[in-house]
Design an enzyme around this catalytic site. Sequence first.
Site, PDB file in Angstrom:
ATOM      1  N   HIS A 275       0.831  -1.210   0.000  1.00  0.00           N
ATOM      2  CA  HIS A 275       0.000   0.000   0.000  1.00  0.00           C
ATOM      3  C   HIS A 275       0.863   1.256   0.000  1.00  0.00           C
ATOM      4  O   HIS A 275       0.876   1.989  -0.982  1.00  0.00           O
ATOM      5  CB  HIS A 275      -1.003   0.024   1.158  1.00  0.00           C
ATOM      6  CG  HIS A 275      -1.935  -1.129   1.189  1.00  0.00           C
ATOM      7  ND1 HIS A 275      -2.724  -1.466   0.105  1.00  0.00           N
ATOM      8  CD2 HIS A 275      -2.205  -2.047   2.152  1.00  0.00           C
ATOM      9  CE1 HIS A 275      -3.444  -2.532   0.403  1.00  0.00           C
ATOM     10  NE2 HIS A 275      -3.135  -2.914   1.634  1.00  0.00           N
ATOM     11  N   ASP A 326      -5.110  -7.856  -3.235  1.00  0.00           N
ATOM     12  CA  ASP A 326      -5.449  -7.640  -1.834  1.00  0.00           C
ATOM     13  C   ASP A 326      -6.780  -8.270  -1.450  1.00  0.00           C
ATOM     14  O   ASP A 326      -6.892  -9.475  -1.293  1.00  0.00           O
ATOM     15  CB  ASP A 326      -5.421  -6.143  -1.541  1.00  0.00           C
ATOM     16  CG  ASP A 326      -5.475  -5.834  -0.046  1.00  0.00           C
ATOM     17  OD1 ASP A 326      -5.507  -6.774   0.764  1.00  0.00           O
ATOM     18  OD2 ASP A 326      -5.480  -4.651   0.315  1.00  0.00           O
TER      19      ASP A 326
END
Length: 448
Positions: A275, A326
Amino acid sequence: MSGFWCETALVNADGGSAVVATGVRLEVRAGRISGIATGVEPETGDRILNGVVFPAAANAHSHAFHRILRGRTHDGRGDFWVWREQMYRSAAELTPEKYEKLATAVFTEMVVSGFSSVAEFHYVHHQPEGTPYAEPHAMELALARAAVAAGIRLTLLDTLYLAGGIGTPLSPEQARFGDADAQAWLDRLASLRAEVARTFPQEMVGVGAALHSVRGVPEEALKTVARQLPADIPLHIHLSEQPAENEACLQAYGVTPAGLLARHGLLSPRLSAVHATHLTPNDIQLLGDAGATVVMCPSTEADLADGIGPARALSDAGATIALGTDQHAVIDPWVEMRALEHGERLGSGQRGRFSPQELLRAATAGAKASMATPIASALEVGAVCDLMAVAPDSVRTAGSMPQQFAFSATASDVTAVVIAGELVASNGVHVRLGSPGGLLMEALKEFS
């Protein structure tokens, strides 16, 4: 020796640049490309791959069980922290048997979409109340079996998760994620590595390590990991996903999460920071100077309203960009490529922040340091024979230059997937397991 004949393929030319060639024949030996010829006709026995053939994609960040939440978390307003409570409820329902069934379906969806490898960031280790299963590594081995069934290369990232927040113990919902301390996790990791090495093919299943986040791993544990983690495995961490994480870290330690990792020598080329959405300019420089990989998950970051990470700045600073799916709001390497660039455009007001070639590298070679198994970084001699063929004449791709499919193609255009020299998917159907939609429907019936 076997062979694949590709109508068109993106192959590496002299100097390493990729070019579109026609009539490409790939000789395959022991799952790797042993020879390449262009402008040739197929030979007897060759498998024919129509369309445009690319290296298969690498999924550098996955939580397989999050697939339960797709299309179920969009009522009302909220943020990451509200979504997280729903995620914990899904985690509480997992058993090794249910997880193996679900992960097999999720990994199958990845395969038919064009992925040949995945890094599974795994932290659901124990029974819901936190006690170990009677079978050592029951959850981890369930994931490994699921990957083998789907035919995808798996980097199983066994995750250290000790705290519910900085200075906060694990909550009851998090109990099954934890270990007694960092040393207990290191011991369990060593045992898992040995078991996986005994049980599964090395090029198909490997073990890596992950730190959940600086929220989930106290500083003393970071010190232990820095001293004792074996140097030959990749290390991943969720980093600066939320502003609240940065604020808590600054208050507790006087530095940002990236600064805390730097303090303990954990920034290096083997680190994958996932991220990295909310970074300071100094954080960006730290990650770039370390040659770390930054795994962007654009569809998830958009779905969770996390924000737009500084991908271009990180790449310019020296970090490698990789891509992951994810929480699986969508499983599609082409969509992730496009979303990475679209986020940059929305944030900067400029087009062409990442070239199509850079996006393709992010979806393939960018994940090299993130994985404990080989990836298809290019179609070249010596590379693993992991391929995806894409239709050039769909309503999405018709008229597109093959080098620019990152801006037009989707997983629906993937017509064939080859992993380790074996055809594993054709036109959205897994050769052995059938339709991933059916597998997912059956697996998801077992979850509320």
